[in-house]
Structures are given as structure tokens and as C-alpha cells.
Design an enzyme around this catalytic site. Structure first.
Site, short mmCIF file in Angstrom:
data_model
loop_
_atom_site.label_atom_id
_atom_site.label_comp_id
_atom_site.label_asym_id
_atom_site.label_seq_id
_atom_site.Cartn_x
_atom_site.Cartn_y
_atom_site.Cartn_z
N PRO A 154 0.78 -1.24 0.00
CA PRO A 154 0.00 0.00 0.00
C PRO A 154 0.81 1.29 0.00
CG PRO A 154 0.06 -0.95 2.19
CD PRO A 154 0.78 -1.92 1.30
N ASP A 175 3.45 1.17 -11.49
CA ASP A 175 2.40 2.17 -11.28
C ASP A 175 3.01 3.43 -10.65
OD1 ASP A 175 0.56 0.31 -12.05
OD2 ASP A 175 -0.30 -0.02 -10.08
N LYS A 185 -0.77 4.92 -12.92
CA LYS A 185 -2.14 5.21 -13.10
C LYS A 185 -2.66 5.95 -11.90
CE LYS A 185 -3.75 2.06 -16.29
NZ LYS A 185 -4.25 0.77 -16.62
N GLY A 197 0.56 -1.25 -7.24
CA GLY A 197 0.27 -0.87 -5.86
C GLY A 197 -0.62 -1.92 -5.19
N GLY A 198 -0.44 -2.11 -3.90
CA GLY A 198 -1.30 -3.03 -3.15
C GLY A 198 -1.12 -4.46 -3.60
N ASP A 199 -2.24 -5.13 -3.81
CA ASP A 199 -2.23 -6.49 -4.34
C ASP A 199 -2.61 -6.43 -5.82
OD1 ASP A 199 -2.55 -9.61 -3.32
OD2 ASP A 199 -3.65 -9.12 -5.14
N MET A 209 -11.15 3.85 -4.44
CA MET A 209 -11.31 4.87 -5.49
C MET A 209 -12.65 5.59 -5.38
SD MET A 209 -9.79 2.77 -8.74
CE MET A 209 -10.20 1.15 -8.18
N ALA A 259 -2.52 5.27 3.71
CA ALA A 259 -2.23 4.28 4.76
C ALA A 259 -0.81 3.75 4.61
CB ALA A 259 -3.22 3.11 4.66
C1 LIG Z 1 -6.28 1.31 -8.71
S1 LIG Z 1 -6.66 0.95 -7.05
C2 LIG Z 1 -5.44 -0.25 -6.71
C3 LIG Z 1 -5.67 -1.03 -5.45
C4 LIG Z 1 -4.52 -1.95 -5.11
N1 LIG Z 1 -4.35 -2.98 -6.09
C5 LIG Z 1 -4.66 -2.57 -3.72
O1 LIG Z 1 -4.74 -3.79 -3.61
O2 LIG Z 1 -4.68 -1.79 -2.74
C6 LIG Z 1 -6.09 2.40 -6.22
C7 LIG Z 1 -6.91 2.72 -4.99
O3 LIG Z 1 -6.48 1.93 -3.89
C8 LIG Z 1 -6.64 2.66 -2.69
N2 LIG Z 1 -5.32 2.85 -2.07
C9 LIG Z 1 -4.13 2.52 -2.59
N3 LIG Z 1 -3.14 2.79 -1.71
C10 LIG Z 1 -3.73 3.30 -0.61
C11 LIG Z 1 -3.25 3.77 0.65
N4 LIG Z 1 -1.95 3.75 0.95
N5 LIG Z 1 -4.14 4.23 1.55
C12 LIG Z 1 -5.46 4.25 1.28
N6 LIG Z 1 -5.97 3.81 0.10
C13 LIG Z 1 -5.13 3.36 -0.83
C14 LIG Z 1 -7.29 4.00 -3.07
O4 LIG Z 1 -8.69 3.84 -3.00
C15 LIG Z 1 -6.82 4.14 -4.50
O5 LIG Z 1 -7.66 5.02 -5.22
#
Ligand SMILES: C[S@@+](CC[C@H](N)C(=O)[O-])C[C@H]1O[C@@H](n2cnc3c(N)ncnc32)[C@H](O)[C@@H]1O
Length: 252
Positions: A11, A34, A55, A86-88, A168, A197
Site C-alpha cells: 500500500p 504504477d 495510473k 500498488g497493493g495487491d 477509489m 495508509a
Molecule cells: C487502482 S486501485 C489499486 C488497489 C490496489 N491494487 C490494492 O490492492 O490496494 C487504487 C486505490 O487503492 C486505494 N489505495 C491505494 N493505496 C492506498 C493507501 N496507501 N491508503 C489508502 N488507500 C489506498 C485507493 O482507493 C486508490 O484510489
């Protein structure tokens, strides 16, 4: 023929990367990443050429079909190609389109999971998304549909869930609140908005569904998730959460 790794960068905080991801990055020759990936995470890819492909909503990003093609082309020339997300990668990351493209081209691939924003936000708050007797059902949902994508009834999922984490959605806070309340969700349902976060600039706000757009206005333009559900009420009754949120705000 090389191999493509779809890797979750987590994240935000660079030390929330898995050991497997770090080891693959060290071997990478090419990394397509990303915009939200931390610079220190990219630094692990010491031998790789790094290419930014997206993105942040509303800003320039590379078309998905072009990314899919670049991954295939890269794997024909390089042994280790990383698509760092980002994230998973398997949540709101358009991974399936990339997987389908790689499969169709006969390219070997592997997925490396990462910590998703929902669990990172829960960790920041110190509030479990599930809780005995209160929440056994968690929904990860986004109201955003990509261009040409069929609309889905995201609000029905939030209404049905014990706990919902909305990705999002912070930029659409006013519409989200109105839609959920209009569809019968109580305006007093507890919510929290967590922005950035795990990053030093993280911020968290809590209130009720009726306050959602107010909370979203307080937040900046960093990535944010909105948590909705009774797990927050139960936790808010404990002074620990309020204190925790206050301390996150102080650090911001
Ligand atoms: C395109 S999505 C990708 C999500 C990602 N694959 C994941 O598993 O977290 C991007 C969205 O994830 C959320 N996001 C990503 N990083 C974040 C963070 N550090 N804190 C809070 N929300 C986050 C937000 O809603 C952001 O608009």
C-alpha cells in the site's frame, strides 16, 4: 522466452513488500510500474530499466491494451520482467487483462501477492474488518467503472455487507453518501476515511455516513479508502480508536 511477474508492491511503505517480491525485483531486467509505487521499492531493482505506466485517476496513464502488449514484447527479449502494482495485483489492478494477454501469447507468468489498501487501512485504525458477533462479511468495492465498462450496482454490495471498504471512492464522496442513504443505509452508520495508509503522510478521519463528503473534503488528494460498518462503532466506543486516529492526524 522470459517470464513476467505481476508483483504487489503493497500500500505504500516500502518495507511492506514481501521477501519474494524483493528477490524478484533484484533479478529484474525491466520493471513496468504504477505511479504509486514507493521510490525505495523501485531502487531494489538495481539492474532494471524502470518504466512508469500509470495510473492515478484523472491523470495521464498508459492505455491498458498498450501495457498488455509491452509485457508480451518485453518477455520475448528479457528473462525477468516485472509488472509492479500498488497493493495487491489481483484487486482493482486490471491484472486479469494482463494475465489474459500473457496466456494468449504463451508467456510464462507468476503472481506475487501484496498487502492491499483495505487491510493496510484497517491496520492503521487498529480496527479489524471482521469481528465476532458483528461482522462476518467484508466487501471490497469500487464505484468507479472504466470507460466502456458496464455499470455495476456497487451500492447494493455496500448495503448487503457487514463491513465495506470502498476503493477509489473518496473523490465521489458526496454521490456515494447520497446514494447509500437514499437506498436505505442509516445516516448514522459509522465510517472512516483513511488516506495514504502506511505512509508518513497518512491521515484518518471518522464520523457517520451523513458526514462522508465533509470528511472527504478534509482529506488531501492522496489515495484513500472509505470503510463503512458497525465494526467501527464498536471500536469507536473504545477510546483507543479515537486516540489512534488523533495520533495519525497529529503525525500528518
Ligand atoms: C487502482 S486501485 C489499486 C488497489 C490496489 N491494487 C490494492 O490492492 O490496494 C487504487 C486505490 O487503492 C486505494 N489505495 C491505494 N493505496 C492506498 C493507501 N496507501 N491508503 C489508502 N488507500 C489506498 C485507493 O482507493 C486508490 O484510489
Amino acid at each position: 522466452m522470459g517470464k513476467v511477474y505481476l508483483v504487489g508492491a503493497g500500500p505504500g511503505a516500502p518495507d511492506l513488500l514481501t521477501l519474494r517480491a524483493a528477490e524478484i525485483l533484484k533479478r529484474a531486467e525491466l520493471v513496468f510500474h504504477d505511479a504509486l509505487v514507493h521510490p525505495q521499492t523501485l531502487e531494489l531493482a538495481v539492474h532494471a530499466r524502470k518504466i512508469l505506466v500509470g495510473k492515478r485517476s484523472g491523470r495521464h496513464s498508459t492505455a491498458q491494451s498498450f501495457i498488455n502488449k509491452r509485457l508480451v514484447d518485453a518477455a520475448r527479449k528479457h528473462a525477468v520482467v516485472v509488472r509492479l502494482k500498488g497493493g495487491d495485483p489481483m484487486l482493482f489492478g486490471r491484472a486479469q487483462e494482463e494475465i489474459d494477454g500473457l496466456r494468449k501469447a504463451g508467456i510464462d507468468f507468476e503472481i506475487v501477492p501484496g498487502v492491499t489498501a483495505a487491510t493496510a487501512a484497517a491496520a492503521e485504525l487498529g480496527v479489524s474488518l471482521t469481528r465476532r458477533g458483528i461482522a462476518r462479511h467484508v466487501v471490497f468495492v469500487t464505484p468507479r467503472a472504466a470507460e466502456g465498462e458496464r455499470e455495476n450496482d456497487w451500492a447494493a454490495s455496500v448495503l448487503a455487507a457487514d463491513t465495506a471498504v470502498i476503493y477509489m471512492g473518496a473523490g465521489l464522496a458526496e454521490e456515494l453518501g447520497a446514494e447509500l442513504i437514499g437506498r436505505g443505509k442509516s445516516p448514522t452508520t459509522p465510517i472512516a476515511l483513511v488516506e495514504g495508509a502506511t505512509l508518513p503522510e497518512k491521515r484518518a478521519f471518522h464520523g457517520t455516513l451523513a458526514d462522508l463528503s465533509k470528511l472527504a473534503r478534509k482529506a488531501g488528494d492522496g489515495p484513500a479508502v472509505v470503510l463503512v460498518g458497525e465494526v467501527l462503532r464498536a471500536a469507536l466506543a473504545e477510546p483507543v480508536l479515537a486516540e489512534k486516529i488523533e495520533s495519525i492526524l497529529k503525525r500528518a
